[in-house]
Scaffold this motif. Structure first.
Motif, mmCIF file in Angstrom:
data_model
loop_
_atom_site.group_PDB
_atom_site.id
_atom_site.type_symbol
_atom_site.label_atom_id
_atom_site.label_comp_id
_atom_site.label_asym_id
_atom_site.label_seq_id
_atom_site.Cartn_x
_atom_site.Cartn_y
_atom_site.Cartn_z
ATOM 1 N N TYR B 216 0.819 -1.216 0.000
ATOM 2 C CA TYR B 216 0.000 0.000 0.000
ATOM 3 C C TYR B 216 0.848 1.258 0.000
ATOM 4 O O TYR B 216 0.357 2.340 -0.322
ATOM 5 C CB TYR B 216 -1.020 0.008 1.140
ATOM 6 C CG TYR B 216 -0.472 -0.183 2.530
ATOM 7 C CD1 TYR B 216 -0.580 -1.403 3.165
ATOM 8 C CD2 TYR B 216 0.124 0.864 3.209
ATOM 9 C CE1 TYR B 216 -0.103 -1.595 4.439
ATOM 10 C CE2 TYR B 216 0.602 0.693 4.493
ATOM 11 C CZ TYR B 216 0.490 -0.544 5.097
ATOM 12 O OH TYR B 216 0.973 -0.722 6.355
ATOM 13 N N GLU B 218 3.414 1.470 -2.028
ATOM 14 C CA GLU B 218 3.580 1.664 -3.468
ATOM 15 C C GLU B 218 2.346 2.358 -4.057
ATOM 16 O O GLU B 218 2.461 3.256 -4.888
ATOM 17 C CB GLU B 218 3.805 0.320 -4.162
ATOM 18 C CG GLU B 218 4.169 0.469 -5.614
ATOM 19 C CD GLU B 218 4.311 -0.880 -6.301
ATOM 20 O OE1 GLU B 218 5.420 -1.439 -6.270
ATOM 21 O OE2 GLU B 218 3.320 -1.375 -6.869
ATOM 22 N N THR B 219 1.168 1.926 -3.588
ATOM 23 C CA THR B 219 -0.061 2.584 -4.038
ATOM 24 C C THR B 219 0.011 4.084 -3.769
ATOM 25 O O THR B 219 -0.324 4.904 -4.630
ATOM 26 C CB THR B 219 -1.285 2.009 -3.301
ATOM 27 O OG1 THR B 219 -1.253 0.599 -3.394
ATOM 28 C CG2 THR B 219 -2.576 2.550 -3.881
ATOM 29 N N GLU B 221 2.686 5.911 -3.353
ATOM 30 C CA GLU B 221 3.699 6.536 -4.208
ATOM 31 C C GLU B 221 3.155 6.746 -5.616
ATOM 32 O O GLU B 221 3.415 7.752 -6.262
ATOM 33 C CB GLU B 221 4.963 5.681 -4.250
ATOM 34 C CG GLU B 221 5.796 5.827 -2.988
ATOM 35 C CD GLU B 221 6.961 4.857 -2.941
ATOM 36 O OE1 GLU B 221 7.027 3.947 -3.791
ATOM 37 O OE2 GLU B 221 7.795 5.007 -2.038
ATOM 38 N N LEU B 222 2.380 5.765 -6.078
ATOM 39 C CA LEU B 222 1.831 5.862 -7.436
ATOM 40 C C LEU B 222 0.667 6.842 -7.520
ATOM 41 O O LEU B 222 0.151 7.114 -8.589
ATOM 42 C CB LEU B 222 1.415 4.485 -7.941
ATOM 43 C CG LEU B 222 2.591 3.539 -8.205
ATOM 44 C CD1 LEU B 222 2.124 2.178 -8.642
ATOM 45 C CD2 LEU B 222 3.530 4.123 -9.248
ATOM 46 N N LYS B 223 0.226 7.347 -6.359
ATOM 47 C CA LYS B 223 -0.748 8.435 -6.383
ATOM 48 C C LYS B 223 -0.026 9.772 -6.556
ATOM 49 O O LYS B 223 -0.660 10.819 -6.603
ATOM 50 C CB LYS B 223 -1.525 8.485 -5.070
ATOM 51 C CG LYS B 223 -2.615 7.441 -4.936
ATOM 52 C CD LYS B 223 -3.247 7.565 -3.560
ATOM 53 C CE LYS B 223 -4.332 6.542 -3.364
ATOM 54 N NZ LYS B 223 -4.815 6.565 -1.959
ATOM 55 N N GLY B 224 1.298 9.721 -6.563
ATOM 56 C CA GLY B 224 2.060 10.952 -6.746
ATOM 57 C C GLY B 224 2.213 11.760 -5.473
ATOM 58 O O GLY B 224 2.460 12.965 -5.530
ATOM 59 N N LEU B 225 2.076 11.108 -4.316
ATOM 60 C CA LEU B 225 2.260 11.852 -3.060
ATOM 61 C C LEU B 225 3.746 12.061 -2.813
ATOM 62 O O LEU B 225 4.583 11.285 -3.279
ATOM 63 C CB LEU B 225 1.662 11.060 -1.897
ATOM 64 C CG LEU B 225 0.199 10.656 -2.040
ATOM 65 C CD1 LEU B 225 -0.257 9.929 -0.777
ATOM 66 C CD2 LEU B 225 -0.664 11.870 -2.280
ATOM 67 N N SER B 226 4.058 13.104 -2.058
ATOM 68 C CA SER B 226 5.462 13.350 -1.750
ATOM 69 C C SER B 226 5.932 12.328 -0.716
ATOM 70 O O SER B 226 5.130 11.738 -0.003
ATOM 71 C CB SER B 226 5.641 14.752 -1.202
ATOM 72 O OG SER B 226 5.026 14.827 0.064
ATOM 73 N N SER B 229 4.729 12.924 2.763
ATOM 74 C CA SER B 229 3.315 12.657 2.914
ATOM 75 C C SER B 229 3.046 11.141 2.913
ATOM 76 O O SER B 229 2.201 10.650 3.647
ATOM 77 C CB SER B 229 2.664 13.402 1.768
ATOM 78 O OG SER B 229 1.448 13.095 1.502
ATOM 79 N N ARG B 233 1.427 10.146 6.301
ATOM 80 C CA ARG B 233 0.000 9.826 6.226
ATOM 81 C C ARG B 233 -0.275 8.344 6.036
ATOM 82 O O ARG B 233 -1.317 7.854 6.433
ATOM 83 C CB ARG B 233 -0.640 10.610 5.079
ATOM 84 C CG ARG B 233 -0.596 12.111 5.278
ATOM 85 C CD ARG B 233 -0.907 12.804 3.976
ATOM 86 N NE ARG B 233 -2.254 12.483 3.536
ATOM 87 C CZ ARG B 233 -3.304 13.254 3.764
ATOM 88 N NH1 ARG B 233 -3.141 14.372 4.417
ATOM 89 N NH2 ARG B 233 -4.489 12.900 3.346
ATOM 90 N N HIS B 234 0.644 7.631 5.380
ATOM 91 C CA HIS B 234 0.350 6.227 5.094
ATOM 92 C C HIS B 234 1.154 5.246 5.924
ATOM 93 O O HIS B 234 0.663 4.182 6.273
ATOM 94 C CB HIS B 234 0.549 5.939 3.607
ATOM 95 C CG HIS B 234 -0.550 6.492 2.759
ATOM 96 N ND1 HIS B 234 -1.687 5.787 2.480
ATOM 97 C CD2 HIS B 234 -0.713 7.695 2.178
ATOM 98 C CE1 HIS B 234 -2.498 6.528 1.740
ATOM 99 N NE2 HIS B 234 -1.928 7.690 1.546
ATOM 100 N N ALA B 235 2.402 5.574 6.225
ATOM 101 C CA ALA B 235 3.219 4.630 6.989
ATOM 102 C C ALA B 235 3.001 4.802 8.489
ATOM 103 O O ALA B 235 2.826 3.839 9.213
ATOM 104 C CB ALA B 235 4.689 4.799 6.636
ATOM 105 N N PRO B 237 0.492 5.781 10.515
ATOM 106 C CA PRO B 237 -0.652 5.177 11.209
ATOM 107 C C PRO B 237 -0.491 3.678 11.428
ATOM 108 O O PRO B 237 -1.058 3.118 12.357
ATOM 109 C CB PRO B 237 -1.830 5.450 10.269
ATOM 110 C CG PRO B 237 -1.430 6.612 9.459
ATOM 111 C CD PRO B 237 0.061 6.500 9.296
#
Lengths: 545, 319
Positions: B216, B218-219, B221-226, B229, B233-235, B237
């Motif tokens: 997730y 990778e997901t 990163e592939l959304k183009g988040l910095s 972020s 925001r993703h790791a 939590p």
């Protein structure tokens, strides 16, 4: 072709690998691939694992997994070469102009966040729409993709929805920012056939409705034939053949494509059942600790020596639980297992060694079923030691014999699992099971993780070994093509019950019960328009009811 | 909050209370088998046997051990920590001030160390395997490897004496204002921060790196988040549980393990108090201190467990 949305020219992709015990090495995994994709068209990329399909797909997002990097060539999207953009440019591109749908939605959704927040994130973060608009669009997409309760499903967490639903949510995630191109990477491979058909239809309709272009990556030619306008066949990082779907399916030019089109060439007429049974399963009911319902209810099956019983069903139907009961890992709540007419001890720990020897198992994931730090010789030698007390030269002689039987040979004695391909690993697992000279081998989805051609080889090997050794297989699978290929007897399982059981010819011919009908009808067929036919037929049937 | 979470939380609380009870038995038993006799140490070597016997009777030392344990426990449950054997004062009162001093020191150190550790963890993940990561790892490893008393003396010499920026002895007076107090404890706070920083920072780094392997990410990163972020925001939590566990262990250490730092800086906290009374064989005081330390330790770990439960979406939102 000036109006091409995506123009790939002479794409070369490299990676750094770290072979065990050797220095890091740079290799090339995609050797100069070119293609064009027009707006609103779908290009299917097809090939076996290692063909470079995913790598090429991700190159459309200027992304490389791990040490993978694009070394040469051009990837032009909307008229500009995206490989020359910096990392800021790449971020602006990803999730906005191009988005990605991965194979395992279950792993690709963040478990800690609700679905809707993840679906709209890219659209909002890139400033393509306001939060409110994005939410409305997401709910629209949920509805379009046929998800239940489209207004509320987004508030759920990934673990609260099923695999098929999550895969559709992933499609919504990719479509939400209104991209020009979506890369679908094996989006239905991990799903059951009956689920796959709905997801496939949902994806196809969503592509048509939004007018987005797509790269559709899969190893299953029958699946890609349903959605793609064009198909490109890849092998070892090179283009084998590229043409309209019609041409690839009906008149393939290359031998390799022909092999892909005609896999599952095995002809195995069902053999008559001998009267003697090697294993009888009598009235088995089983449940896991802490559950208040049975996973298996009243299972009655029998296995004849030297024959194959295929147990077929979708995930959650209890197939693997049945294997656990047979091996004694899960003692049944009711019923018993007879081996050559006498009841086996329910618990594996209490079974005599001879009984353990007679029933062996081969697993789906060959690489996790072997100790990565043991050589092939140790892995195959262990049962020889354990069951027959073989040592030294004699053990080695027998190990080589087994290696010859699985077409690998003595050269593989000192190899480690990491040095073997997927098919070779599974062969070693087969040799390990055979080493015990069992009367019964339980094969749990042994070909599911393998490419079609490799799987074909494994099935042929299993059938040959059966002829020589006279071993009975209980073959657990969800793949009906495999069942057709090798079974003598078939048991169809659904929600813990056997809904259909008998010789292959009878089970696979009408009249069918509803579930078997659904299951058989859901196996993708390699012809264009199959998907629409099936869906239309189902609609008629449900209207008729 | 749903029933499942409530049940898990209730289970944790009940387990912690049970554990605390067991610890109280251990503490009591432990102090009973200590060599030496309180009466003898109070009266000194010239005491007559009669005087010793009288004092023992008076202190209740002749009662059987289980009776004394129950009496002690009964007192505890009513908030009575007992009276000191050596000076006859109420222990609760004597400890109160000391304990709040210790908490003040620990809280100040925690407020600096925890956010700093997590921030440094984030930074070293962001620049993993590059120089900022290596510098952060190097410094924090060095600081955790040097014994804390040594760091204490070095800071005292350098900042306290040479530079004269902070008092080298952390004495608190009644009349001091909040900022004066902060100034007074700045050196021990610095030492404590250095001691607990590395552990939390490295755990944050390891937990985040572990989560960053997930598909997730990778997901995201592939959304183009910095990068930031993606990590925040993703790791983050999904890394809360291991990080909170280590943070709580270190907070417990800040309260329980400060003995050395308090002695070095002559700080009037619980650690000093405990050491003084061990040397006087003042059993009730030692027991009371032991129990408070145990309660802090168990309590903070319970909080860590509960946060882990609350951070798990599978428990928070069951199917």
């Amino acid at each position: 072709m000036t109006d091409a949305l995506l123009r790939v020219r002479d794409l070369r992709i490299g990676a750094t690998i770290y072979p065990p015990g050797a220095k890091a090495q740079d290799i090339e995994i995609v050797h100069g691939v070119s293609f064009d994709l027009e707006k609103g068209k779908v290009l299917g990329l097809i090939g076996e694992s290692g063909a470079g399909k995913s790598t090429i797909g991700l190159a459309a997002l200027a992304y490389g997994r791990g040490s993978v990097r694009i070394t040469d060539g051009e990837v032009c999207l909307n008229g500009r070469d995206i490989l020359t953009l910096g990392s800021r440019g790449h971020r602006a591109l990803r999730g906005a102009e191009v988005s990605y749908v991965s194979q395992s939605a279950a792993a690709s959704f963040n478990p800690a966040k609700p679905i809707l927040a993840q679906v709209i994130e890219a659209a909002v973060r890139h400033g393509r729409m306001s939060r409110r608009t994005a939410e409305a669009r997401a709910i629209d997409l949920f509805r379009q993709l046929g998800l239940p309760e489209p207004d509320r499903i987004g508030d759920r967490y990934p673990h609260q929805v099923s695999g098929g639903q999550l895969q559709r949510c992933m499609t919504a995630l990719a479509l939400c920012p209104e991209p020009d191109l979506v890369v679908f990477d094996e989006p239905t491979t991990a799903l059951d056939v009956t689920t796959q058909i709905d997801v496939l239809k949902a994806i196809k309709d969503a592509i048509a409705a939004t007018g987005v272009a797509a790269l559709y990556i899969t190893h299953d030619l029958a699946v890609v034939a349903q959605v793609a306008d064009e198909i490109m066949v890849l092998r070892g990082g090179q283009t084998v053949e590229h043409g309209a779907t019609e041409q690839i399916i009906n008149s393939p030019r290359e031998d390799y494509t022909r092999a892909l089109v005609s896999v599952r060439s095995i002809q195995h007429p069902a053999q008559p059942e001998p009267p003697a049974k090697v294993v009888e399963i009598e009235g088995i009911c089983a449940r896991y600790k802490g559950l208040h319902f049975d996973i298996l209810s009243d299972i009655n099956l029998a296995l004849s020596p030297g024959r194959t019983l295929a147990v077929v069903g979708e995930s959650g139907s209890g197939k693997s639980t049945l294997a656990r009961v047979m091996t004694g890992l899960l003692p049944p709540r009711e019923g018993r297992i007879l081996f050559e007419g006498r009841a086996l001890v329910p618990e594996q720990r209490a079974r005599p060694r001879e009984d353990l020897r007679e029933i062996q198992m081969i697993y789906q994931m060959a690489d996790v079923a072997m100790n990565p730090r043991q050589s092939v010789e140790t892995i195959i030698g262990r049962p020889l030691e354990f069951y027959f007390n073989l040592r030294g030269a004699e053990k080695r002689r027998r190990t080589v014999e087994l290696l010859d039987a699985i077409d690998l040979g003595a050269a593989y004695l000192d190899r480690y699992p990491a040095e073997l391909s997927g098919g070779q690993k599974q062969r070693v697992c087969i040799a390990r099971a055979l080493a015990a000279r069992p009367k019964v081998i339980i094969c749990d989805e042994v070909t599911s993780a393998l490419d079609p051609l490799v799987a074909d080889g494994i099935l042929k090997l299993l059938l040959d070994l059966q002829r020589v050794e006279g071993v009975a297989y209980m073959f657990i699978t969800h793949d009906l093509a495999t069942v057709r290929a090798i079974a003598d007897t078939i048991a169809v399982m659904h929600r813990g019950r056997v809904v259909r059981y008998g010789p292959k010819s009878r089970v696979l011919s009408p009249p069918f019960d509803d579930y078997t009908d659904l299951l058989l009808g859901s196996v993708p067929e390699m012809r264009i328009g199959w998907l629409e036919e099936v869906i239309a037929q189902r609609k008629m049937e449900s209207a008729g009811n | 909050m749903n029933g499942l979470v409530l049940r898990f939380v209730a289970q944790r609380v009940a387990l912690s209370l049970l554990l605390l009870l067991l610890v109280s038995v251990l503490i009591f038993a432990g102090t009973q088998i200590l060599p030496g006799d309180v009466a003898a140490s109070i009266l000194g070597q010239s005491a007559t046997p009669e005087a010793l016997a009288n004092l023992r009777e008076e202190l209740g030392l002749n009662q059987p051990a289980w009776w004394r344990y129950l009496a002690w426990l009964g007192g505890l449950l009513q908030g009575d920590l007992g009276t000191s054997l050596t000076n006859g004062r109420d222990i609760g009162e004597a400890i109160g001030q000391r304990f709040s001093n210790t908490l003040f020191l620990a809280a100040t150190a925690a407020i600096i160390a925890v956010p700093l550790a997590i921030f440094l963890g984030l930074v070293s993940v962001l620049y993993r395997e590059r120089w900022p990561d290596k510098v952060i790892s190097g410094i924090s490893l060095a600081s955790v490897s040097v014994p804390e008393f040594l760091i204490g003396y070095i800071l005292m010499f350098w900042i306290g004496v040479q530079l004269g920026w902070a008092p080298s002895v952390a004495i608190l007076n009644e009349g001091m204002g909040f900022w004066q107090k902060l100034h007074a404890i700045s050196l021990p706070v610095a030492v404590l921060t250095l001691v607990v920083l590395a552990h939390m920072m490295r755990m944050t780094r390891a937990a985040l790196l572990n989560v960053l392997q997930s598909p997730y990410i990778e997901t995201a990163e592939l959304k183009g988040l910095s990068q930031m972020s993606v990590i925040w925001r993703h790791a983050m939590p999904n890394a809360i549980s291991p990080v909170v566990n280590v943070v709580m262990l270190n907070l417990a250490y800040l309260v329980v393990g400060v003995v050395v730092v308090e002695v070095v800086f002559v700080y009037p906290g619980m650690g000093q108090f405990l050491v003084d009374h061990v040397s006087k064989r003042d059993v009730p005081v030692v027991q009371a201190c032991g129990l408070i330390f145990a309660a802090v330790y168990i309590g903070l770990n319970m909080v860590a467990d509960i946060v882990s439960i609350l951070a798990n979406p599978r428990l928070r939102h069951p199917k």
